[in-house]
Design a protein around this motif. Structure first.
Motif, short mmCIF file in Angstrom:
data_model
loop_
_atom_site.label_atom_id
_atom_site.label_comp_id
_atom_site.label_asym_id
_atom_site.label_seq_id
_atom_site.Cartn_x
_atom_site.Cartn_y
_atom_site.Cartn_z
N VAL A 1 0.85 -1.19 0.00
CA VAL A 1 0.00 0.00 0.00
C VAL A 1 0.88 1.24 0.00
CG1 VAL A 1 -1.73 1.30 1.25
CG2 VAL A 1 -1.84 -1.20 1.21
N GLN A 2 0.62 2.11 -0.93
CA GLN A 2 1.36 3.38 -0.98
C GLN A 2 0.39 4.52 -0.75
OE1 GLN A 2 3.57 3.60 -4.63
NE2 GLN A 2 5.12 2.16 -3.91
N LEU A 3 0.84 5.49 0.03
CA LEU A 3 0.05 6.68 0.32
C LEU A 3 0.80 7.89 -0.19
CD1 LEU A 3 -1.00 5.82 3.99
CD2 LEU A 3 -2.31 5.42 1.90
N GLN A 4 0.13 8.72 -0.94
CA GLN A 4 0.75 9.90 -1.54
C GLN A 4 0.04 11.15 -1.02
OE1 GLN A 4 3.40 9.85 -3.80
NE2 GLN A 4 3.44 12.07 -3.56
N ALA A 5 0.75 11.91 -0.20
CA ALA A 5 0.18 13.13 0.36
C ALA A 5 0.54 14.32 -0.52
CB ALA A 5 0.69 13.35 1.77
N SER A 6 -0.37 15.27 -0.56
CA SER A 6 -0.14 16.48 -1.34
C SER A 6 -0.93 17.64 -0.75
CB SER A 6 -0.56 16.27 -2.80
OG SER A 6 -1.94 15.97 -2.88
N GLY A 7 -0.62 18.86 -1.22
CA GLY A 7 -1.42 20.01 -0.83
C GLY A 7 -0.76 20.95 0.15
N GLY A 8 0.43 20.61 0.63
CA GLY A 8 1.10 21.50 1.56
C GLY A 8 1.56 22.77 0.88
N GLY A 9 2.01 23.72 1.69
CA GLY A 9 2.50 24.97 1.14
C GLY A 9 2.70 26.01 2.21
N LEU A 10 2.88 27.24 1.77
CA LEU A 10 3.09 28.38 2.65
C LEU A 10 1.82 29.22 2.68
CD1 LEU A 10 4.93 30.29 4.31
CD2 LEU A 10 5.63 31.31 2.12
N LEU A 19 -5.16 19.44 2.48
CA LEU A 19 -4.25 18.34 2.18
C LEU A 19 -5.05 17.15 1.67
CD1 LEU A 19 -1.95 18.41 5.35
CD2 LEU A 19 -1.78 19.76 3.25
N SER A 20 -4.43 16.38 0.79
CA SER A 20 -5.05 15.17 0.29
C SER A 20 -4.05 14.03 0.38
CB SER A 20 -5.50 15.35 -1.16
OG SER A 20 -6.53 16.29 -1.27
N CYS A 21 -4.59 12.84 0.54
CA CYS A 21 -3.75 11.65 0.60
C CYS A 21 -4.44 10.56 -0.21
CB CYS A 21 -3.57 11.21 2.05
SG CYS A 21 -2.67 9.66 2.25
N ALA A 22 -3.79 10.15 -1.28
CA ALA A 22 -4.35 9.14 -2.17
C ALA A 22 -3.69 7.80 -1.91
CB ALA A 22 -4.15 9.56 -3.62
N ALA A 23 -4.51 6.78 -1.78
CA ALA A 23 -4.00 5.43 -1.57
C ALA A 23 -3.88 4.72 -2.92
CB ALA A 23 -4.94 4.65 -0.66
N LYS A 71 -13.42 11.86 3.71
CA LYS A 71 -12.98 10.79 2.82
C LYS A 71 -13.71 10.85 1.49
CE LYS A 71 -16.22 7.49 4.92
NZ LYS A 71 -16.87 6.62 3.97
N ASP A 72 -13.02 10.41 0.46
CA ASP A 72 -13.63 10.25 -0.86
C ASP A 72 -13.43 8.78 -1.22
OD1 ASP A 72 -14.22 10.08 -3.58
OD2 ASP A 72 -13.58 12.14 -3.94
N THR A 73 -14.47 8.01 -0.98
CA THR A 73 -14.35 6.57 -1.14
C THR A 73 -14.05 6.18 -2.59
OG1 THR A 73 -15.92 6.29 0.67
CG2 THR A 73 -15.54 4.39 -0.76
N ALA A 74 -14.67 6.87 -3.52
CA ALA A 74 -14.49 6.54 -4.93
C ALA A 74 -13.05 6.75 -5.39
CB ALA A 74 -15.44 7.37 -5.79
N LYS A 75 -12.38 7.72 -4.78
CA LYS A 75 -11.00 8.05 -5.17
C LYS A 75 -9.97 7.48 -4.20
CE LYS A 75 -12.22 12.38 -7.50
NZ LYS A 75 -12.00 13.85 -7.55
N ASN A 76 -10.44 6.73 -3.19
CA ASN A 76 -9.50 6.20 -2.18
C ASN A 76 -8.62 7.31 -1.62
OD1 ASN A 76 -10.28 3.45 -2.24
ND2 ASN A 76 -9.15 3.21 -4.17
N THR A 77 -9.24 8.42 -1.28
CA THR A 77 -8.51 9.60 -0.85
C THR A 77 -9.07 10.11 0.47
OG1 THR A 77 -7.99 10.25 -3.12
CG2 THR A 77 -7.91 11.97 -1.46
#
Length: 121
Positions: A1-10, A19-23, A71-77
């Motif tokens: 299982v890989q988790l990819q986080a995104s959305g950070g910033g200043l 923030l989002s995290c996609a599985a 959660k977004d079940t359809a997108k596993n996010t």
């Protein structure tokens, strides 16, 4: 299982970030998805968690009323919407997958790579 986080910033204090995290694969209803954060030299700190099946949510006292996990079940996010940000929210944020909504990092088996959130005063 890989988790990819995104959305950070200043962002400036009082601002918002999402923030989002996609599985990489389906998240089962028995799973719990959580967000933690960590400053250099400090322990990893629980932020929020959500039961994938029931949708029950859990928050650290420090973010209650300002952050929302969803959660977004359809997108596993799993998402973390952060409002009214404060300088003390500055940290690297990590998503994780476990089976119980605990505050203990060791109870979560899978971790994303982290995304940096910096809140300026």
């Amino acid at each position: 299982v890989q988790l990819q986080a995104s959305g950070g910033g200043l962002v400036q204090a009082g601002g918002s970030l999402k923030l989002s995290c996609a599985a990489s694969e389906r998240i089962y209803s028995s799973s719990v998805m959580g967000w933690f954060r960590q400053d250099p030299g400090k322990e990893r700190e629980f932020v929020a968690a959500i039961r994938w099946g029931r949708g029950s949510t859990y928050y650290a006292d420090s973010v209650k009323g300002r952050f929302t996990i969803s959660k977004d079940t359809a997108k596993n996010t799993v998402n973390l919407e952060m409002n009214s940000l404060k300088p003390e929210d500055t940290a690297t944020y990590y998503c994780a997958r476990g089976t119980s909504p605990t505050h203990v990092p060791g109870d979560y088996r899978y971790w994303g790579q982290g995304t940096q959130v910096t809140v300026s005063s």
